[in-house]
Scaffold this motif. Structure first.
Motif, PDB file in Angstrom:
ATOM      1  N   SER A  53      69.000  61.161  81.592  1.00  0.00           N
ATOM      2  CA  SER A  53      69.357  60.252  80.670  1.00  0.00           C
ATOM      3  C   SER A  53      70.510  59.223  81.126  1.00  0.00           C
ATOM      4  O   SER A  53      71.087  59.683  81.874  1.00  0.00           O
ATOM      5  CB  SER A  53      69.604  60.601  79.130  1.00  0.00           C
ATOM      6  OG  SER A  53      70.953  61.792  79.395  1.00  0.00           O
ATOM      7  N   TRP A  89      76.544  56.570  70.347  1.00  0.00           N
ATOM      8  CA  TRP A  89      75.135  56.762  70.749  1.00  0.00           C
ATOM      9  C   TRP A  89      74.608  57.756  70.159  1.00  0.00           C
ATOM     10  O   TRP A  89      75.027  58.949  69.711  1.00  0.00           O
ATOM     11  CB  TRP A  89      75.660  57.225  72.452  1.00  0.00           C
ATOM     12  CG  TRP A  89      76.437  56.527  73.136  1.00  0.00           C
ATOM     13  CD1 TRP A  89      76.411  55.132  73.610  1.00  0.00           C
ATOM     14  CD2 TRP A  89      77.738  56.631  73.745  1.00  0.00           C
ATOM     15  NE1 TRP A  89      77.014  54.403  74.143  1.00  0.00           N
ATOM     16  CE2 TRP A  89      78.137  55.507  74.424  1.00  0.00           C
ATOM     17  CE3 TRP A  89      78.564  57.867  73.942  1.00  0.00           C
ATOM     18  CZ2 TRP A  89      79.307  55.546  75.222  1.00  0.00           C
ATOM     19  CZ3 TRP A  89      79.844  57.649  74.544  1.00  0.00           C
ATOM     20  CH2 TRP A  89      80.186  56.603  75.414  1.00  0.00           C
ATOM     21  N   LEU A  90      73.420  57.221  69.420  1.00  0.00           N
ATOM     22  CA  LEU A  90      72.751  57.923  68.606  1.00  0.00           C
ATOM     23  C   LEU A  90      71.572  58.825  69.201  1.00  0.00           C
ATOM     24  O   LEU A  90      71.353  59.836  68.645  1.00  0.00           O
ATOM     25  CB  LEU A  90      72.304  57.248  67.389  1.00  0.00           C
ATOM     26  CG  LEU A  90      73.189  56.051  66.852  1.00  0.00           C
ATOM     27  CD1 LEU A  90      72.557  55.034  65.863  1.00  0.00           C
ATOM     28  CD2 LEU A  90      74.293  57.084  66.016  1.00  0.00           C
ATOM     29  N   LYS A  91      71.092  58.264  69.974  1.00  0.00           N
ATOM     30  CA  LYS A  91      69.710  58.695  70.920  1.00  0.00           C
ATOM     31  C   LYS A  91      70.018  58.448  72.322  1.00  0.00           C
ATOM     32  O   LYS A  91      70.425  57.528  72.761  1.00  0.00           O
ATOM     33  CB  LYS A  91      68.557  58.349  70.411  1.00  0.00           C
ATOM     34  CG  LYS A  91      68.045  58.673  68.866  1.00  0.00           C
ATOM     35  CD  LYS A  91      67.780  59.780  68.657  1.00  0.00           C
ATOM     36  CE  LYS A  91      67.663  60.186  67.292  1.00  0.00           C
ATOM     37  NZ  LYS A  91      67.172  61.676  66.747  1.00  0.00           N
ATOM     38  N   ASP A  97      62.601  53.402  79.182  1.00  0.00           N
ATOM     39  CA  ASP A  97      62.798  52.767  78.200  1.00  0.00           C
ATOM     40  C   ASP A  97      63.266  51.674  78.322  1.00  0.00           C
ATOM     41  O   ASP A  97      63.460  50.964  79.231  1.00  0.00           O
ATOM     42  CB  ASP A  97      64.055  53.311  77.358  1.00  0.00           C
ATOM     43  CG  ASP A  97      63.782  54.944  76.698  1.00  0.00           C
ATOM     44  OD1 ASP A  97      62.827  55.199  76.607  1.00  0.00           O
ATOM     45  OD2 ASP A  97      64.935  55.413  76.082  1.00  0.00           O
ATOM     46  N   TYR A 127      68.062  49.268  70.032  1.00  0.00           N
ATOM     47  CA  TYR A 127      66.775  50.021  70.139  1.00  0.00           C
ATOM     48  C   TYR A 127      65.824  50.092  71.170  1.00  0.00           C
ATOM     49  O   TYR A 127      65.986  49.200  72.014  1.00  0.00           O
ATOM     50  CB  TYR A 127      65.758  49.049  68.909  1.00  0.00           C
ATOM     51  CG  TYR A 127      66.415  48.887  67.577  1.00  0.00           C
ATOM     52  CD1 TYR A 127      66.155  49.811  66.351  1.00  0.00           C
ATOM     53  CD2 TYR A 127      67.357  48.054  67.135  1.00  0.00           C
ATOM     54  CE1 TYR A 127      66.684  49.773  65.302  1.00  0.00           C
ATOM     55  CE2 TYR A 127      67.622  47.596  65.826  1.00  0.00           C
ATOM     56  CZ  TYR A 127      67.555  48.748  64.661  1.00  0.00           C
ATOM     57  OH  TYR A 127      68.103  48.528  63.839  1.00  0.00           O
ATOM     58  N   VAL A 132      63.386  52.930  68.001  1.00  0.00           N
ATOM     59  CA  VAL A 132      64.431  54.004  67.681  1.00  0.00           C
ATOM     60  C   VAL A 132      65.722  53.278  67.954  1.00  0.00           C
ATOM     61  O   VAL A 132      66.266  53.024  68.825  1.00  0.00           O
ATOM     62  CB  VAL A 132      64.028  55.414  68.520  1.00  0.00           C
ATOM     63  CG1 VAL A 132      65.078  56.270  68.166  1.00  0.00           C
ATOM     64  CG2 VAL A 132      62.510  55.742  68.286  1.00  0.00           C
ATOM     65  N   VAL A 134      69.277  53.469  69.103  1.00  0.00           N
ATOM     66  CA  VAL A 134      69.782  54.528  70.286  1.00  0.00           C
ATOM     67  C   VAL A 134      71.268  54.081  70.275  1.00  0.00           C
ATOM     68  O   VAL A 134      72.063  55.116  70.800  1.00  0.00           O
ATOM     69  CB  VAL A 134      69.044  54.172  71.653  1.00  0.00           C
ATOM     70  CG1 VAL A 134      67.529  54.553  71.702  1.00  0.00           C
ATOM     71  CG2 VAL A 134      69.398  52.686  72.202  1.00  0.00           C
TER      72      VAL A 134
END
Length: 148
Positions: A53, A89-91, A97, A127, A132, A134
């Motif tokens: 990631s 940082w959510l996701k 991506d 997003y 989503v 992120v």
């Protein structure tokens, strides 16, 4: 040129398109955030990420690029930024991506000590290609006053 006087609280904008590559994720992590889950598929598989990631700081850098491109395209009389009030940082962001930005102007204020400039606060939402959310941040920008 867009100046302080042209900013309207509540205005929203959507912009940017940034394709995240594996090479860039590994290069950034190697230089600035060399944690194993940003560098190795095997190490990342042992974490909640599941695969390599992007560093959150890399995500910020990609968003910054989209923000600057938007400011340049819109010809905003920007003067930089004194910082952020909030960053989340959510996701995870993964190679493959495609990121995009939505922002909303929350407030603005002309400087009393430097009347030739003003500041504004925006909420920035990032997003991925699946819509989503992120990352979010509340940013502070500085901008010239037209002074008509």
């Amino acid at each position: 040129m867009i100046y302080f006087e042209d900013l309207e609280v509540g205005t929203a904008a959507a912009f940017g398109r940034y394709e995240v590559t594996r090479e860039e994720v590994i290069d950034f992590a190697s230089k600035y955030d060399p944690q194993p889950f940003h560098l190795s598929d095997e190490a990342a598989a042992q974490t909640h990420f599941g695969r390599i990631s992007a560093s959150g700081w890399h995500t910020c850098a990609m968003v910054m690029r989209m923000l600057v491109d938007n400011i340049t395209e819109r010809r905003q009389a920007g003067l930089g930024s004194p910082g952020l009030d909030e960053l989340r940082w959510l996701k995870p962001v993964y190679p493959g991506d495609t990121l995009r930005v939505e922002s909303e102007l929350l407030s603005k204020k002309q400087s009393q000590s430097r009347p030739e400039m003003g500041s504004f606060q925006s909420i920035v939402r990032v997003y991925n290609q699946d819509d989503v959310l992120v990352m979010t941040m509340k940013s502070i920008g500085l901008i010239r006053v037209r002074g008509d």
